[in-house]
Motif scaffolding. Structure first.
Motif, short mmCIF file in Angstrom:
data_model
loop_
_atom_site.label_atom_id
_atom_site.label_comp_id
_atom_site.label_asym_id
_atom_site.label_seq_id
_atom_site.Cartn_x
_atom_site.Cartn_y
_atom_site.Cartn_z
N MET B 213 0.75 -1.24 0.09
CA MET B 213 -0.24 -0.18 0.12
C MET B 213 0.88 1.42 -0.12
O MET B 213 0.54 2.17 -0.39
CB MET B 213 -0.91 -0.08 1.25
N LEU B 214 2.15 1.27 0.47
CA LEU B 214 2.99 2.23 0.89
C LEU B 214 3.14 3.16 -0.54
O LEU B 214 2.92 4.48 -0.75
CB LEU B 214 4.33 1.64 1.10
N PHE B 215 3.46 2.41 -1.57
CA PHE B 215 3.57 3.21 -2.93
C PHE B 215 2.36 3.16 -3.55
O PHE B 215 2.22 4.29 -4.34
CB PHE B 215 4.40 2.24 -3.81
N THR B 216 1.57 2.28 -3.77
CA THR B 216 0.34 2.27 -4.55
C THR B 216 -1.07 3.02 -4.14
O THR B 216 -1.45 3.79 -4.95
CB THR B 216 -0.11 0.92 -4.99
N ALA B 217 -1.30 3.06 -2.69
CA ALA B 217 -2.30 3.50 -2.43
C ALA B 217 -2.14 5.04 -1.82
O ALA B 217 -2.94 6.04 -1.69
CB ALA B 217 -3.00 2.70 -1.19
N GLY B 218 -0.87 4.93 -1.28
CA GLY B 218 -0.17 6.14 -0.74
C GLY B 218 -0.79 6.50 0.46
O GLY B 218 -1.00 5.43 1.34
N TYR B 219 -0.91 7.59 0.94
CA TYR B 219 -1.45 7.97 2.34
C TYR B 219 -1.88 9.37 2.63
O TYR B 219 -1.41 10.20 1.62
CB TYR B 219 -0.30 7.86 3.57
N THR B 220 -3.01 9.72 3.36
CA THR B 220 -3.55 11.06 3.49
C THR B 220 -4.07 11.25 4.62
O THR B 220 -4.67 10.16 5.33
CB THR B 220 -4.50 11.37 2.09
N ASP B 221 -4.29 12.37 5.00
CA ASP B 221 -5.00 12.70 6.35
C ASP B 221 -6.61 12.72 6.02
O ASP B 221 -7.46 12.81 6.88
CB ASP B 221 -4.46 13.99 7.03
N ASN B 222 -6.69 12.76 4.82
CA ASN B 222 -8.29 13.13 4.33
C ASN B 222 -9.00 11.86 4.48
O ASN B 222 -8.42 10.72 4.10
CB ASN B 222 -8.30 13.82 2.96
N MET B 223 -10.30 11.97 4.52
CA MET B 223 -11.11 10.55 4.42
C MET B 223 -11.09 10.21 2.84
O MET B 223 -10.77 10.94 2.00
CB MET B 223 -12.55 10.96 4.75
N PRO B 224 -11.29 8.91 2.46
CA PRO B 224 -11.23 8.52 1.13
C PRO B 224 -12.34 9.36 0.28
O PRO B 224 -13.70 9.51 0.75
CB PRO B 224 -11.87 7.08 1.17
N ASP B 225 -11.73 10.01 -1.00
CA ASP B 225 -12.67 10.91 -1.42
C ASP B 225 -12.67 10.52 -3.12
O ASP B 225 -12.78 11.49 -3.99
CB ASP B 225 -12.44 12.38 -1.17
N GLY B 226 -12.58 9.45 -3.46
CA GLY B 226 -12.51 9.09 -4.85
C GLY B 226 -11.61 8.07 -5.23
O GLY B 226 -10.67 7.88 -4.55
N LEU B 227 -12.06 7.25 -6.29
CA LEU B 227 -11.16 6.07 -6.82
C LEU B 227 -9.62 6.63 -7.10
O LEU B 227 -8.59 5.81 -6.92
CB LEU B 227 -11.87 5.33 -7.96
N LEU B 228 -9.69 7.64 -7.78
CA LEU B 228 -8.36 8.32 -8.25
C LEU B 228 -7.59 9.14 -7.07
O LEU B 228 -6.37 9.79 -7.50
CB LEU B 228 -8.46 9.02 -9.53
N ARG B 229 -8.16 9.04 -6.03
CA ARG B 229 -7.34 9.94 -4.98
C ARG B 229 -6.48 8.90 -3.86
O ARG B 229 -7.03 7.98 -3.79
CB ARG B 229 -8.50 10.65 -4.24
N PRO B 230 -5.59 9.59 -3.36
CA PRO B 230 -4.80 8.56 -2.49
C PRO B 230 -5.56 8.24 -1.15
O PRO B 230 -6.77 9.00 -1.05
CB PRO B 230 -3.70 9.68 -1.92
N VAL B 231 -5.22 7.41 -0.59
CA VAL B 231 -6.21 6.75 0.57
C VAL B 231 -5.43 6.24 1.62
O VAL B 231 -4.22 5.71 1.53
CB VAL B 231 -7.29 5.84 -0.05
N ALA B 232 -5.86 6.62 2.83
CA ALA B 232 -5.13 5.93 4.12
C ALA B 232 -5.39 4.58 4.30
O ALA B 232 -6.47 3.93 3.92
CB ALA B 232 -5.37 6.85 5.14
N SER B 233 -4.48 3.70 5.07
CA SER B 233 -4.87 2.35 5.24
C SER B 233 -4.45 2.21 6.95
O SER B 233 -3.41 2.75 7.19
CB SER B 233 -4.49 1.44 4.58
N LEU B 234 -4.94 1.33 7.38
CA LEU B 234 -4.61 1.23 8.95
C LEU B 234 -3.12 0.72 9.36
O LEU B 234 -2.42 1.07 9.98
CB LEU B 234 -5.64 0.04 9.51
N PRO B 235 -2.77 -0.42 8.28
CA PRO B 235 -1.34 -0.98 8.44
C PRO B 235 -0.33 0.18 8.32
O PRO B 235 0.75 0.45 9.06
CB PRO B 235 -1.10 -2.02 7.35
N VAL B 236 -0.60 0.98 7.18
CA VAL B 236 0.26 2.24 7.04
C VAL B 236 0.32 3.29 8.11
O VAL B 236 1.27 3.72 8.66
CB VAL B 236 0.10 2.84 5.52
#
Ligand SMILES: Nc1ncnc2c1ncn2[C@@H]1O[C@H](COP(=O)(O)OP(=O)(O)OP(=O)(O)O)[C@@H](O)[C@H]1O
Ligand SMILES: [Mg+2]
Lengths: 249, 284
Positions: B213-236
């Protein structure tokens, strides 16, 4: 009425012969019983008659099975149609993983036989095998919950619901109590004249009660084939005589 | 010593050996859960469960991990659904149309190898493709990469389950004049509870993965807001929180891990309940 004949049928398992050059005509509209000791190839013969044998990939089949003169092993033959027209009731009862109702309804559903009257159809077939009274208030229950004898009758109802032209039964009463066995025998007898029935049995008395013709097999070979009266009163082959006298087998 | 005594001794010895192993395995599991639970409960609060992080979150400021909770649920659910639509048909096809074939054999081998590849490699692979097609780190890229990670798990687990379906099922179904496709449907019914088990394993693996997930989903402090936007995950999130020098933030890492564990527990219980319902018709 459909005619069923076998010409020079050979079957091997892993290169070991299980049927050796079997040829036979099954009389239309009559009951033919196949008897013989365990392992002589009765089930193999039955499964070869509707091309179920070939689902086993260690097996090789060679020869002809003629349904109304057309070879069912012909490349142009549609194998699902063959199996629809020639129904086989397996030796071991084996329900489908669904409810009692759905088991019987399965065939009519896939073959489009139920035009709005599926429930009546299911009821008729369950009544025919004497199961209706036992299961009518739990039709939606899993079929695995039935006893072995009930499962065997359910499987018979399921096979009949496909409305085959020829019925193959492999020791269909072996796992039944005497009363249900009589019921199934009655049913088979009532099919005489409408269906061509080929049944395998270990029970010589049952063959005497039901069969119009009897076939005796021994180690993959067809030893004797005769009308029932002649077969039991004056068997011609020494092996048959010994088997009927229960000296061998 | 006589034979009876010998057999009794044998029985006693192996029973105790097995008890010992059982206690060992139970103890390890209990310790892990205890550490997560005891430390996690300290960091856990209503605020942490219901809010995304504020700017100073990783320095000990306010906010929570809702972004990572939702992100993880989206990622793992998306990947599990996508993977099941690929793996389940492939497995059923393999068993119905090509059993014992070279194709099936080769496919199993390939899946076994894929299973062993570390997920960071999937991450790097996913990243390389993203660069090539100009896709940024996003929910979509994360789901696609996770799908690749769990396909072998899903497919091989389900494969073993389908292989256990009784052989007679094939014969009786075909004997009724079914086509092979109709048999495939019956086989699916028979193995549905098993498919659910496989899905559960795959979901657990997907929701716990950080490396891919580190490279592909990225990380963000925002809530998930779209398929093409970065997204946070619990393990990261756990990884980031543990890397800070602040004990209060590290406590939140354990709280995040506790949330992750609880999600898996809830999903498992749900699956068990569904399995019991689906398993009613299964032929044993
Ligand atoms: N799947 C199989 N693989 C290998 N050999 C088999 C297989 N099925 C049957 N055989 C062999 O083929 C021969 C005929 O078997 P078949 O099941 O047709 O006998 P049967 O007359 O029906 O016996 P029974 O009365 O016990 O049911 C036997 O020697 C058996 O061992
Ligand atoms: Mg048999």
């Amino acid at each position: 009425m459909r005619s069923l004949s076998v010409r020079n049928l050979n079957v091997w398992y892993n290169g070991q012969p299980a049927l050796k050059n079997v040829s036979i005509d099954f009389p239309s509209g009559q009951i033919t019983a196949i008897i013989g000791p365990s392992g002589c190839g009765k089930s193999t013969l039955l499964k070869s008659l509707n091309r179920l044998q070939e689902t086993n990939d260690q097996t090789k089949v060679n020869g002809q099975v003629l349904l109304d003169g057309a070879n069912i092993y012909d490349a142009r033959m549609d194998v699902t149609e063959v199996r629809t027209r020639i129904g086989l009731l397996a030796q071991k009862p084996f329900p489908l993983p669904m409810s009692i109702y759905d088991n019987v309804a399965y065939g009519p559903r896939i073959h489009g036989l139920a035009k709005g009257n599926l429930p009546e159809k299911v009821q008729t077939h369950l009544q025919a095998v004497g199961l209706w009274d036992e299961v009518q208030d739990r039709l939606k229950a899993p079929a695995v919950g039935l006893s072995v004898g009930q499962q065997q009758r359910l499987c018979l109802a399921r096979t009949l619901a496909v409305e085959p032209e020829i019925l193959l039964c492999d020791e269909s009463t072996a796992s039944l109590d005497p009363i249900s066995a009589r019921g199934v025998e009655e049913l088979l007898r009532s099919l005489r004249g409408h269906y061509t029935v080929v049944m395998v049995t270990h029970d010589i008395d049952q063959a005497k009660r039901l069969a119009d013709h009897v076939v005796f097999m021994w180690l993959g070979e067809l030893v004797e084939h005769a009308p029932a009266a002649q077969f039991f009163n004056a068997p011609s082959h020494p092996l048959t005589q010994q088997y009927l006298a229960r000296e061998i087998g | 010593m006589n034979r009876q005594k010998m057999r009794k001794l044998e029985e006693t010895f192996f029973t105790w050996l097995m008890r010992f192993c059982l206690i060992g395995a139970g103890a390890i599991l209990t310790i892990i859960l205890w550490v997560i639970a005891s430390r996690g409960l300290q960091g856990l609060s209503w605020e942490i469960l219901t809010q995304p992080p504020e700017g100073s979150f990783y320095l000990g400021g306010g906010g929570g991990i809702l972004n990572a909770i939702m992100g993880s649920l989206y990622l793992a659910t998306g990947a599990t659904i996508l993977a099941s639509f690929i793996a389940a048909p492939v497995v059923l096809f393999m068993h119905v149309y090509a059993p014992h074939s070279k194709f099936a054999h080769g496919l199993r081998l390939a899946l076994d190898i894929m299973w062993g590849i570390p997920s960071i490699v999937y991450g790097a692979f996913g990243f390389a493709i993203m660069v090539a097609i100009g896709l940024r780190a996003s929910l979509l890229a994360g789901i696609l990469t996770l799908t690749l990670v769990i396909i072998p798990i899903l497919a091989r687990t389900y494969d073993e389950i389908v292989a256990m379906a009784p052989r007679d099922l094939r014969d009786v179904t075909l004997a009724l004049g079914s086509t092979r496709l109709e048999y495939l449907g019956v086989l699916l019914r028979q193995t549905l509870p098993g498919l659910l088990t496989a899905l559960l394993l795959a979901f657990g693996r997907a929701i716990g993965d950080a490396a891919a997930m580190l490279f592909t989903a990225g990380y963000t402090d925002n809530m998930p807001d779209g398929l093409l936007r970065p997204v946070a995950s619990l393990p990261v999130a756990v990884f980031f929180q543990l890397s800070t020098p602040f004990p209060a933030v590290q406590a939140r890492a354990y709280a995040s891990a506790l949330v992750l564990t609880t999600i898996i527990l809830v999903v498992s219980l749900l699956a068990q309940w569904t399995m019991r319902r689906l398993g009613r018709h299964v032929i044993r």
